[in-house]
Design a protein around this motif. Structure first.
Motif, PDB file in Angstrom:
ATOM      1  N   SER A   8      63.197  46.526  31.324  1.00 40.94           N
ATOM      2  CA  SER A   8      63.103  45.205  30.698  1.00 40.94           C
ATOM      3  C   SER A   8      64.362  44.937  29.874  1.00 40.94           C
ATOM      4  O   SER A   8      65.183  45.826  29.668  1.00 40.94           O
ATOM      5  N   PHE A   9      64.476  43.698  29.405  1.00 35.86           N
ATOM      6  CA  PHE A   9      65.519  43.368  28.428  1.00 35.86           C
ATOM      7  C   PHE A   9      64.947  42.356  27.445  1.00 35.86           C
ATOM      8  O   PHE A   9      64.453  41.306  27.846  1.00 35.86           O
ATOM      9  N   HIS A  10      65.013  42.696  26.149  1.00 36.77           N
ATOM     10  CA  HIS A  10      64.447  41.789  25.144  1.00 36.77           C
ATOM     11  C   HIS A  10      65.414  41.418  24.021  1.00 36.77           C
ATOM     12  O   HIS A  10      65.041  40.670  23.123  1.00 36.77           O
ATOM     13  N   GLY A  11      66.642  41.950  24.043  1.00 31.26           N
ATOM     14  CA  GLY A  11      67.605  41.542  23.021  1.00 31.26           C
ATOM     15  C   GLY A  11      68.313  42.713  22.382  1.00 31.26           C
ATOM     16  O   GLY A  11      68.109  43.866  22.756  1.00 31.26           O
ATOM     17  N   ARG A  12      69.148  42.398  21.384  1.00 30.95           N
ATOM     18  CA  ARG A  12      70.060  43.404  20.824  1.00 30.95           C
ATOM     19  C   ARG A  12      69.813  43.722  19.352  1.00 30.95           C
ATOM     20  O   ARG A  12      70.589  44.463  18.761  1.00 30.95           O
ATOM     21  N   GLY A  48      64.844  39.866  34.247  1.00 30.27           N
ATOM     22  CA  GLY A  48      66.157  39.296  34.559  1.00 30.27           C
ATOM     23  C   GLY A  48      67.252  40.344  34.595  1.00 30.27           C
ATOM     24  O   GLY A  48      67.705  40.758  35.663  1.00 30.27           O
ATOM     25  N   GLU A  49      67.650  40.809  33.415  1.00 29.57           N
ATOM     26  CA  GLU A  49      68.753  41.768  33.315  1.00 29.57           C
ATOM     27  C   GLU A  49      68.460  43.039  34.109  1.00 29.57           C
ATOM     28  O   GLU A  49      69.372  43.687  34.600  1.00 29.57           O
ATOM     29  N   GLY A  50      67.195  43.377  34.221  1.00 27.65           N
ATOM     30  CA  GLY A  50      66.797  44.606  34.920  1.00 27.65           C
ATOM     31  C   GLY A  50      66.930  44.524  36.434  1.00 27.65           C
ATOM     32  O   GLY A  50      66.590  45.480  37.143  1.00 27.65           O
ATOM     33  N   PHE A  71      54.645  37.010  26.576  1.00 21.82           N
ATOM     34  CA  PHE A  71      55.615  36.804  27.653  1.00 21.82           C
ATOM     35  C   PHE A  71      56.965  36.462  27.051  1.00 21.82           C
ATOM     36  O   PHE A  71      57.072  35.499  26.280  1.00 21.82           O
ATOM     37  N   ASP A  72      57.969  37.233  27.416  1.00 23.76           N
ATOM     38  CA  ASP A  72      59.344  36.914  27.047  1.00 23.76           C
ATOM     39  C   ASP A  72      59.896  36.006  28.147  1.00 23.76           C
ATOM     40  O   ASP A  72      60.230  36.465  29.233  1.00 23.76           O
ATOM     41  N   GLU A  73      59.955  34.708  27.851  1.00 27.29           N
ATOM     42  CA  GLU A  73      60.462  33.740  28.834  1.00 27.29           C
ATOM     43  C   GLU A  73      61.844  33.241  28.431  1.00 27.29           C
ATOM     44  O   GLU A  73      62.231  32.112  28.741  1.00 27.29           O
ATOM     45  N   VAL A  74      62.570  34.087  27.737  1.00 33.28           N
ATOM     46  CA  VAL A  74      63.913  33.706  27.288  1.00 33.28           C
ATOM     47  C   VAL A  74      64.795  33.362  28.493  1.00 33.28           C
ATOM     48  O   VAL A  74      65.544  32.390  28.468  1.00 33.28           O
ATOM     49  N   GLN A  75      64.665  34.146  29.560  1.00 33.14           N
ATOM     50  CA  GLN A  75      65.484  33.877  30.752  1.00 33.14           C
ATOM     51  C   GLN A  75      64.706  33.122  31.836  1.00 33.14           C
ATOM     52  O   GLN A  75      65.246  32.241  32.485  1.00 33.14           O
ATOM     53  N   CYS A  76      63.428  33.467  32.033  1.00 30.69           N
ATOM     54  CA  CYS A  76      62.706  32.886  33.174  1.00 30.69           C
ATOM     55  C   CYS A  76      61.969  31.598  32.814  1.00 30.69           C
ATOM     56  O   CYS A  76      61.374  30.971  33.693  1.00 30.69           O
ATOM     57  N   SER A 108      67.972  32.317  18.784  1.00 26.00           N
ATOM     58  CA  SER A 108      68.348  33.115  19.961  1.00 26.00           C
ATOM     59  C   SER A 108      67.117  33.799  20.538  1.00 26.00           C
ATOM     60  O   SER A 108      66.039  33.809  19.925  1.00 26.00           O
ATOM     61  N   GLY A 109      67.317  34.409  21.697  1.00 24.81           N
ATOM     62  CA  GLY A 109      66.219  35.112  22.354  1.00 24.81           C
ATOM     63  C   GLY A 109      65.787  36.344  21.586  1.00 24.81           C
ATOM     64  O   GLY A 109      64.583  36.615  21.444  1.00 24.81           O
ATOM     65  N   ALA A 110      66.759  37.104  21.096  1.00 24.62           N
ATOM     66  CA  ALA A 110      66.417  38.311  20.341  1.00 24.62           C
ATOM     67  C   ALA A 110      65.592  37.940  19.109  1.00 24.62           C
ATOM     68  O   ALA A 110      64.595  38.597  18.795  1.00 24.62           O
ATOM     69  N   GLU A 111      65.990  36.871  18.443  1.00 27.68           N
ATOM     70  CA  GLU A 111      65.242  36.447  17.252  1.00 27.68           C
ATOM     71  C   GLU A 111      63.836  35.971  17.606  1.00 27.68           C
ATOM     72  O   GLU A 111      62.894  36.176  16.834  1.00 27.68           O
TER      73      GLU A 111
HETATM   74  C1  LIG Z   1      64.480  38.187  28.880  1.00 27.79           C
HETATM   75  C2  LIG Z   1      65.450  38.150  27.756  1.00 27.79           C
HETATM   76  N1  LIG Z   1      64.998  38.303  26.495  1.00 27.79           N
HETATM   77  C3  LIG Z   1      65.826  38.258  25.452  1.00 27.79           C
HETATM   78  C4  LIG Z   1      67.183  38.077  25.610  1.00 27.79           C
HETATM   79  C5  LIG Z   1      68.091  38.028  24.412  1.00 27.79           C
HETATM   80  O1  LIG Z   1      68.491  36.733  24.187  1.00 27.79           O
HETATM   81  P1  LIG Z   1      69.706  36.416  23.194  1.00 27.79           P
HETATM   82  O2  LIG Z   1      70.953  36.950  23.841  1.00 27.79           O
HETATM   83  O3  LIG Z   1      69.700  34.933  23.051  1.00 27.79           O
HETATM   84  O4  LIG Z   1      69.422  37.123  21.911  1.00 27.79           O
HETATM   85  C6  LIG Z   1      67.700  37.914  26.902  1.00 27.79           C
HETATM   86  C7  LIG Z   1      69.148  37.754  27.119  1.00 27.79           C
HETATM   87  O5  LIG Z   1      69.675  37.949  28.180  1.00 27.79           O
HETATM   88  C8  LIG Z   1      66.813  37.955  27.998  1.00 27.79           C
HETATM   89  O6  LIG Z   1      67.253  37.814  29.258  1.00 27.79           O
END
Ligand SMILES: Cc1ncc(COP(=O)(O)O)c(C=O)c1O
Length: 395
Positions: free
Chosen positions: A137-141, A194-196, A222-227, A104-107
Motif C-alpha cells: 500500500s501507500f498512504h503518505g510520508r 496506486g503506488e504499489g 478507504f484511502d481514495e487519495v489517488q483512486c 494533502s493526502g498524508a494529512e
Molecule cells: C493512495 C495514496 N495515499 C496517500 C498519498 C499521499 O498523498 P500526499 O503526497 O498528498 O501526501 C498518496 C500519494 O501518492 C497516495 O497515492
C-alpha cells in the motif's frame, strides 16, 4: 531560463529528495504541457493523478481568480463559506456525514488514523488502537502514514516508527482475519492500490471487509487519495464496488492541482472528534475550497463520469491490443491503468518522454496511465501510438 539552467540551479538550492527528469515544465493547456526549452508533451500522468481537468482549466482559473479578489485566508475559528459548500457537496455525493479539510493526502490519512483512535478512546475502548493495513500500500510520508504504508523501502532509517499498524496481504481475506484481535480499531486500504503497482481490489474482498468491520464493530477506511475524484469512473472508487466506508480520505484530484485534502466520515465516526482534537491552519482555506467546489461540481456530473468510464475502457482496450511479449498484464479501473512488464520500465518511461509522452511508473515494472479525466480519444490514440513506438526502441 532553459531546462538545463533551471535544473542546475535546482541542484544547487533544492533539497535532494526526488529523482527528477531533466526537464522543467513551465506551461500547460488541456492535456499538453511545455518545457522551458519549448518542447511539448502529452501529459498522461497529470501531476500523478492530480490534474483531473487537465492544465489551465478556464472554470478553475475563474474560481481561483474570483476568490483571490475577495478573500485569501481566514482562520478556521470562523466559518468559511466555500468550505461549508464543498463539505455539503462531498457529504451528499459520498453518503457520509461530515468533512474535515487539510492540505494533502498524508494529512488526510493522518486525520483518519487520529479520528479512529479518538473515536474508540471516547467510547472507553482505548485498547482499540490497532489498524490493519496492507502490504504494497501507500498512504503518505508522515511518520504515521509511512508506517501505515506496507512497503519497507519508505520506512527505512526513520525508526522509531509509531505503533499500532499490522500488515495483511491485499485481496487475501484469510490474512486479514488472522490479524483481528480485541485491539483492532480499523481496516484501512486503497480500493485500487496506486503506488504499489495499480492493483484493483476484488469486489468480494471489499464486501467481506465490510462484513468483518460490521461484525467486529470496527471502522473501514478507504484511502481514495489517488483512486477517488472520478478516477475509476465513479466519483468515489468504492461506488464502483458498492461497498461503503466509515471514513474516506481524499487529496490529489480534489483541487485539480490546487493543494487540498479532505477526510469524510459517517456522523457516528466523526463523533470521535470534538473541538480542539484536530486542526490545520490552511485546511479548507477559501482559495482551495473555491477551486474544489467547481472541480467537484464538474467531475460529479453523471455525463462526465460516464465519459470517464468510456475513455477508460477505450484506453484499456487500446493498451490490450499492443502485441509485445514483455507485457504481462494491462489492469486497472477507469482512467487509472497500469501495464505490467517482465522487466524494469525506467528506460521505457524515459524513451516515452523523449518522444513527447509523459508517463510514470508504479513500482519498478508497471507503467501507470493516470491522464486528465477530460482527455479525448484523439489524445488517447496519440499516447498509445507514442507508447508503441517507444516499445520498439526499448531493448
Ligand atoms: C493512495 C495514496 N495515499 C496517500 C498519498 C499521499 O498523498 P500526499 O503526497 O498528498 O501526501 C498518496 C500519494 O501518492 C497516495 O497515492
Amino acid at each position: 531560463m532553459t531546462n538545463k539552467e533551471i535544473m542546475n540551479k535546482g541542484q544547487e538550492y533544492v533539497m535532494n529528495t526526488y529523482n527528477r527528469f531533466p526537464i522543467a515544465l513551465v506551461k500547460g493547456k488541456g492535456s499538453y504541457v511545455c518545457d522551458a526549452d519549448g518542447k511539448e508533451y502529452l501529459d498522461f500522468l497529470g501531476g500523478i493523478a492530480v490534474c483531473v481537468l487537465g492544465h489551465s482549466d478556464e472554470a478553475l482559473q475563474a474560481a481561483l481568480r474570483e476568490q483571490a479578489a475577495n478573500l485569501w485566508h481566514v482562520s478556521n475559528i470562523y466559518w468559511i463559506k466555500p468550505q461549508v459548500e464543498l463539505a455539503e457537496k462531498l457529504v451528499k455525493i459520498s453518503g457520509l456525514g461530515k468533512a474535515f479539510f487539510c492540505n494533502s493526502g498524508a494529512e488526510a490519512n493522518e486525520a483518519a488514523i487520529k479520528l479512529t483512535r479518538k473515536y474508540f478512546y471516547r467510547k472507553q475502548e482505548a485498547n482499540k488502537n490497532e489498524i490493519i493495513v496492507f502490504k504494497e500500500s501507500f498512504h503518505g510520508r508522515t511518520l504515521a502514514t509511512v508506517t501505515a504504508t506496507g512497503q519497507r523501502k519508505y520506512q527505512e532509517g526513520f525508526a522509531p516508527l509509531p505503533e499500532g499498524f499490522v500488515y495483511a496481504d491485499y485481496n487475501d481475506l484469510g490474512s486479514v482475519e488472522k490479524l483481528i484481535t480485541e485491539n483492532t480499531a480499523a481496516i484501512m486500504l486503497e480500493a485500487v492500490q496506486g503506488e504499489g503497482g495499480v492493483h484493483p481490489a476484488d469486489r468480494k474482498f471489499l464486501l467481506e471487509l465490510r462484513r468483518i468491520c460490521n461484525r467486529e464493530g470496527i471502522l473501514l477506511i478507504f484511502d481514495e487519495v489517488q483512486c477517488g475524484i472520478g478516477r475509476t469512473g465513479t466519483f468515489f472508487a468504492y461506488q464502483s464496488y458498492g461497498v461503503n466506508p466509515d471514513i474516506v480520505t481524499l487529496a490529489k484530484g480534489l483541487g485539480g492541482g490546487f493543494p487540498i485534502g479532505a477526510m469524510l466520515a459517517t456522523d457516528e465516526a466523526a463523533s470521535g472528534f470534538a473541538p480542539g482534537d484536530h486542526a490545520s491552519t490552511f485546511g479548507g482555506n477559501p482559495l482551495g475550497t473555491a477551486v474544489g467546489n467547481i472541480l467537484v461540481k464538474t467531475v460529479s456530473a453523471p455525463q462526465f463520469m460516464e465519459n470517464t468510464k468510456k475513455l477508460g475502457e477505450y484506453l484499456q482496450e487500446s493498451l490490450n491490443k499492443i502485441v509485445d511479449n514483455r507485457i504481462i498484464e494491462v489492469r486497472g479501473l477507469g482512467l487509472m491503468l497500469g501495464v505490467e512488464f517482465n522487466a524494469e520500465i525506467k528506460e521505457l518511461v524515459q524513451i516515452c518522454m523523449q518522444k513527447g509522452l509523459l508517463l510514470i511508473g508504479a513500482g519498478p515494472r508497471v507503467v501507470r496511465f493516470v491522464p486528465p479525466l477530460n482527455i479525448n480519444q484523439k489524445e488517447i490514440n496519440q499516447a498509445v501510438a507514442i507508447f508503441k513506438e517507444a516499445l520498439q526502441e526499448w531493448e
